[in-house]
Write a protein that holds these residues in place. Structure first.
Motif, PDB file in Angstrom:
ATOM      1  N   ARG A  97      82.159  20.953  68.052  1.00 52.38           N
ATOM      2  CA  ARG A  97      82.238  20.256  66.773  1.00 52.38           C
ATOM      3  C   ARG A  97      83.290  19.169  66.893  1.00 52.38           C
ATOM      4  N   LEU A  98      82.923  17.935  66.635  1.00 51.68           N
ATOM      5  CA  LEU A  98      83.809  16.798  66.841  1.00 51.68           C
ATOM      6  C   LEU A  98      84.847  16.737  65.720  1.00 51.68           C
ATOM      7  N   TRP A 134      74.311  15.688  62.958  1.00 58.89           N
ATOM      8  CA  TRP A 134      75.138  15.836  61.756  1.00 58.89           C
ATOM      9  C   TRP A 134      74.609  16.978  60.907  1.00 58.89           C
ATOM     10  N   ASP A 135      75.469  17.940  60.623  1.00 60.76           N
ATOM     11  CA  ASP A 135      75.160  19.022  59.702  1.00 60.76           C
ATOM     12  C   ASP A 135      75.552  18.542  58.308  1.00 60.76           C
ATOM     13  N   ALA A 136      74.566  18.068  57.553  1.00 59.56           N
ATOM     14  CA  ALA A 136      74.845  17.455  56.253  1.00 59.56           C
ATOM     15  C   ALA A 136      75.410  18.450  55.254  1.00 59.56           C
ATOM     16  N   GLU A 137      75.015  19.719  55.352  1.00 62.40           N
ATOM     17  CA  GLU A 137      75.474  20.707  54.380  1.00 62.40           C
ATOM     18  C   GLU A 137      76.973  20.969  54.517  1.00 62.40           C
ATOM     19  N   ARG A 138      77.472  20.906  55.725  1.00 62.25           N
ATOM     20  CA  ARG A 138      78.890  21.206  55.965  1.00 62.25           C
ATOM     21  C   ARG A 138      79.674  19.976  56.392  1.00 62.25           C
ATOM     22  N   ASP A 139      78.997  18.853  56.513  1.00 62.89           N
ATOM     23  CA  ASP A 139      79.640  17.597  56.904  1.00 62.89           C
ATOM     24  C   ASP A 139      80.343  17.762  58.251  1.00 62.89           C
ATOM     25  N   GLU A 140      79.614  18.262  59.245  1.00 62.05           N
ATOM     26  CA  GLU A 140      80.153  18.464  60.581  1.00 62.05           C
ATOM     27  C   GLU A 140      79.312  17.707  61.600  1.00 62.05           C
ATOM     28  N   VAL A 141      79.976  17.179  62.608  1.00 56.90           N
ATOM     29  CA  VAL A 141      79.310  16.489  63.718  1.00 56.90           C
ATOM     30  C   VAL A 141      79.284  17.455  64.895  1.00 56.90           C
ATOM     31  N   VAL A 142      78.065  17.875  65.287  1.00 53.46           N
ATOM     32  CA  VAL A 142      77.895  18.942  66.280  1.00 53.46           C
ATOM     33  C   VAL A 142      77.179  18.376  67.495  1.00 53.46           C
ATOM     34  N   GLY A 143      77.666  18.717  68.689  1.00 52.86           N
ATOM     35  CA  GLY A 143      77.075  18.220  69.926  1.00 52.86           C
ATOM     36  C   GLY A 143      76.362  19.296  70.707  1.00 52.86           C
ATOM     37  N   GLU A 144      75.521  18.878  71.643  1.00 49.99           N
ATOM     38  CA  GLU A 144      74.858  19.840  72.518  1.00 49.99           C
ATOM     39  C   GLU A 144      75.849  20.451  73.495  1.00 49.99           C
ATOM     40  N   ASP A 145      76.801  19.656  73.932  1.00 51.51           N
ATOM     41  CA  ASP A 145      77.808  20.126  74.874  1.00 51.51           C
ATOM     42  C   ASP A 145      79.187  19.952  74.255  1.00 51.51           C
ATOM     43  N   PHE A 148      85.337  22.022  61.741  1.00 48.32           N
ATOM     44  CA  PHE A 148      84.257  22.771  61.097  1.00 48.32           C
ATOM     45  C   PHE A 148      84.811  23.486  59.874  1.00 48.32           C
ATOM     46  N   THR A 149      83.919  24.111  59.124  1.00 46.96           N
ATOM     47  CA  THR A 149      84.305  24.862  57.925  1.00 46.96           C
ATOM     48  C   THR A 149      83.763  26.284  58.020  1.00 46.96           C
ATOM     49  N   LEU A 150      84.363  27.171  57.223  1.00 46.35           N
ATOM     50  CA  LEU A 150      83.965  28.573  57.186  1.00 46.35           C
ATOM     51  C   LEU A 150      83.696  28.969  55.741  1.00 46.35           C
ATOM     52  N   ALA A 151      82.614  29.720  55.531  1.00 47.40           N
ATOM     53  CA  ALA A 151      82.229  30.077  54.159  1.00 47.40           C
ATOM     54  C   ALA A 151      81.986  31.561  53.964  1.00 47.40           C
TER      55      ALA A 151
END
Length: 773
Positions: free
Chosen positions: A378-379, A396-407, A319-322
């Protein structure tokens, strides 16, 4: 205070006193991570033993509950005054008012040492005094609670006092101090619960103890395994990485720059294999673990390779931090998560996202990953464009380019990526303007801190000659990676201001979080959108050809946004921890070291591929026991050792003979002055600024001689300080005549020697500057 039973007496009181001393000793172990050395511990243990014996003797002579505590405090005061308040150079057997004044001055010096030191602080006399006094105070409180007031449970609060510094500063001493403190504290509780008559209720006590032990063992066996599998039970968080947890690891999405990096876990969080999807079956079969040479890469214009180097796919970003407030990074949660076509690329570059992988656009690499002890929603994926095939519900969170799961991920989860590694070059980035991502204001926001203008001045000096955003980024990265400017250190010094970036620039010590944060904030000051990426370095290659990523490889790095390229990774953390930067950010890309120089001596750089990423050093291959060592190798090693030692001795002799002639620059003169004053036991640490060194010298002289530098000596010292600051920080350092430099050094050294003379150093002053490390 009326107590029907009165204080403990007789043999029970002796046993109780021994337990109080042992409990204090065990709690002293908690300070092992804060102070180096062992002298302080030995001295404190001896002091605790003597004071405990004095209190026990007083208890044998009186039944007044507070009298032993008063006697112990009096003995402690006399002992501390005799040890730490004696005149310099001679012992003192009876305290006088001067001894108590000197001891008080040393205590104040100890407070200054603690405030100015980096953890772990050195084992110096002022700091030792504070530890001894604190340990004695804890002993007297424990003794009073257990034997005087007969409420042993309250003794735990006093013992906790020795644990508070380590807990607050984040430097735990390990499992052994916890174990021994717990054992002795339980013994104190048992001591207080035991009846006056040992045989009273023996059978009942035996039955109760046995039943309790059996119940605890049953609960541990039944409930232990399920608790270990609970997500987050033993989570590992950056920057405080736990030591060998028993549950899944989890990366922290809140990074506090004031926290030090703890012991990092050796657990395997990922294992993956990288292959060339364009290679034929025969070529894929030929490559593998036995291929120990340089791993060739596949490209659109060349023949297919047998395998692909893991450095191509770069680090795995979770993930990323802003959002940054001057001290802490916080994660901004996504507004929405999108479903995606698993056969199309995910990327931070809008022009690449949603396209089909194309070998003409870069090197293709197939990455097959198996999750180990990682519990992360976050994968971890490559920073480059990639397809992602993963079972389960993911968005997929397109703004941060992250793959996020429910679990969260769990052990043995397998997923794959087809990574398209762009053949990005420095020339392309030089021509690229700064991009404007969505929420650009968030990625260019700089917190209003008390030292913002100071940081901006540093940025202006570093990037004064940079003409493009890429050149500015490279100037910042090069400045941070220079070993002469910064040192990689997992222990962060205590905060001095409310601006964590400025504190880092002042201390010049930190780890990946500090380096990444500082470069991100400084890039934002240049109006370049920047953020911090958090994930893992590529890992180490195993014998079976896979790559293993452990918790030790958790990492943070800055990403800057360029038009037409998206978020581009840079690597300001020193190469000793991260390896070479990516090829587009490596100033040595294309520069080949001479073939006679081993790779590890060529700046830690491997020969870069089209887009080499940072990687941790590969683990050396284990040597077999029947492997013989040729006598020629032994003879050559011995000959080289003799040559190295002889050369070192020659250089040492020559340097000693020519010291006075070497002061041709302010830095050389500064080193000479520091060496000369150190011989007079007037020192300062590497972390001290030139102006701080002058302050330390003056304070040391006051404590040792009740005088300070003045007149010509003070003027010479101040001019040398100004010359050193100019050589370090001025855009155009002023030229200084070597004769002037030598004159300043000689003047200062002569005056200090005149003041100090043959006096032995007082504990309060001579080592005051050593307390900063």
């Amino acid at each position: 205070m009326n107590r029907p039973q009165g204080p403990e007496q007789g043999l029970r009181a002796v046993v109780g006193s021994a337990l109080c001393v042992a409990a204090t000793w065990a709690s002293l172990l908690a300070l092992g991570g804060l102070v180096v050395g062992r002298r302080w511990f030995v001295v404190a243990c001896v002091a605790v033993l003597l004071v405990g014996a004095a209190a026990a003797a007083a208890r044998a002579l009186t039944r007044v509950w507070w009298a032993p505590t008063a006697v112990g405090a009096a003995v402690a005061a006399v002992g501390v005054a005799l040890r730490y308040g004696a005149p310099p150079g001679r012992p003192q057997f009876l305290p006088d008012p001067g001894a108590f004044r000197r001891a008080w001055a040393l205590a104040r010096e100890g407070v200054a040492v603690v405030n100015d030191s980096f953890v772990p602080m050195p084992d110096v006399r002022p700091g030792e005094m504070l530890v001894v006094v604190g340990a004695i105070g804890v002993l007297l409180l424990v003794d009073l609670a257990v034997l005087g007031l007969r409420v042993p449970a309250v003794a735990g609060l006093a013992l906790l006092a020795l644990w508070v510094p380590a807990i607050v500063l984040g430097f735990p001493a390990g499992a052994a101090p916890v174990f021994w403190t717990g054992v002795v504290y339980l013994a104190l509780l048992a001591f207080g619960a035991a009846p006056q008559h040992a045989h009273a209720g023996r059978r009942r006590r035996i039955a109760t103890t046995g039943a309790g032990a059996g119940l605890l063992a049953t609960v541990a066996l039944v409930a232990g395994p399920p608790l270990m599998d609970v997500p987050g039970w033993a989570s590992v968080r950056l920057p405080q990485l736990g030591a060998a947890p028993v549950g899944p690891l989890e990366l922290s999405d809140q990074l506090d720059l004031r926290e030090s990096l703890g012991a990092r876990s050796a657990q395997e969080v990922l294992r993956y294999r990288v292959t060339d999807p364009t290679a034929g079956p025969d070529e894929a079969a030929e490559g593998g673990a036995d291929d120990t040479g340089p791993v060739p890469t596949a490209s659109a214009s060349g023949p297919a390779a047998r395998a692909v180097d893991a450095r191509l796919v770069g680090p795995f970003r979770a993930f990323t931090l802003a959002s940054f407030d001057g001290r802490t990074w916080d994660r901004v949660e996504p507004e929405e998560l999108r479903e995606w076509d698993r056969s199309l690329l995910l990327s931070s570059d809008p022009e690449v996202a949603g396209t089909v992988p194309d070998a003409a656009a870069g090197t293709l690499a197939e990455v097959d990953v198996v999750v180990g002890t990682l519990g992360e929603r976050r994968l971890p994926v490559s920073t480059h464009p990639r397809t992602v095939q993963v079972p389960g519900v993911w968005g997929w969170d397109a703004e941060r380019d992250e793959v996020v799961g429910e679990d969260a991920t769990d052990a043995d989860l397998a997923y794959s990526m087809l990574v398209q590694v762009p053949e990005l070059t420095a020339d392309e980035l030089r021509a690229a303007p700064v991009g404007r991502p969505r929420d650009a204001d968030l990625y260019t926001a700089v917190p209003e801190t008390e030292h913002r203008e100071d940081v901006e001045r540093v940025v202006a000096e570093i990037t004064a000659e940079a003409q493009t955003p890429y050149a500015q980024a490279m100037a910042l990265q090069g400045w941070f990676r220079s070993a002469t400017n910064f040192a990689y250190d997992t222990r962060v010094p205590p905060a001095r201001t409310s601006d964590a970036v400025w504190d880092f620039l002042e201390s010049r010590r930190g780890y990946c979080v500090q380096f990444a944060t500082a470069m991100t904030v400084m890039a934002r000051m240049l109006d370049i959108p920047a953020r911090v990426g958090v994930g893992f370095l590529p890992g180490e290659r195993a014998e079976d050809g896979t790559y293993v990523v452990t918790g030790r490889l958790a990492h943070a790095w800055p990403e800057l946004y360029f038009e037409g390229q998206g978020w581009v990774r840079f690597e300001p953390t020193p190469a000793s921890q991260t390896g070479a930067p990516p090829a587009w950010a490596d100033p040595f890309t294309g520069v080949q070291a001479p073939s006679t120089i081993p790779e590890e001596f060529a700046g830690g750089r491997a020969t870069p591929g089209p887009a080499a990423g940072a990687t941790a050093p590969a683990a050396p291959a284990p040597a077999t026991q029947d492997e013989g060592v040729p006598w020629q190798a032994v003879a050559l090693t011995v000959a080289l050792g003799v040559l190295v030692l002889g050369g070192a001795a020659t250089l040492l002799v020559m340097s000693r003979r020519g010291r006075r002639a070497l002061a041709t620059t302010p830095e050389h003169a500064w080193s000479t002055l520091r060496r000369e004053l150190a011989r007079l036991d007037v020192e300062w640490s590497d972390a001290t600024t030139p102006r701080g060194a002058l302050h330390d010298v003056q304070r040391t002289l006051v404590l040792r001689t009740e005088s300070t530098l003045d007149g010509a000596a003070l003027t010479a010292f101040e001019r040398l300080v100004a010359a050193v600051e100019g050589s370090r920080y001025a855009p155009a350092p002023p030229a200084v005549d070597p004769a002037e430099l030598d004159g300043w050094v000689a003047t200062v050294r002569g005056r200090v020697a005149e003041l100090v003379g043959d006096r032995p150093p007082a504990g309060a002053g001579a080592r005051s500057a050593r307390g900063r490390s």
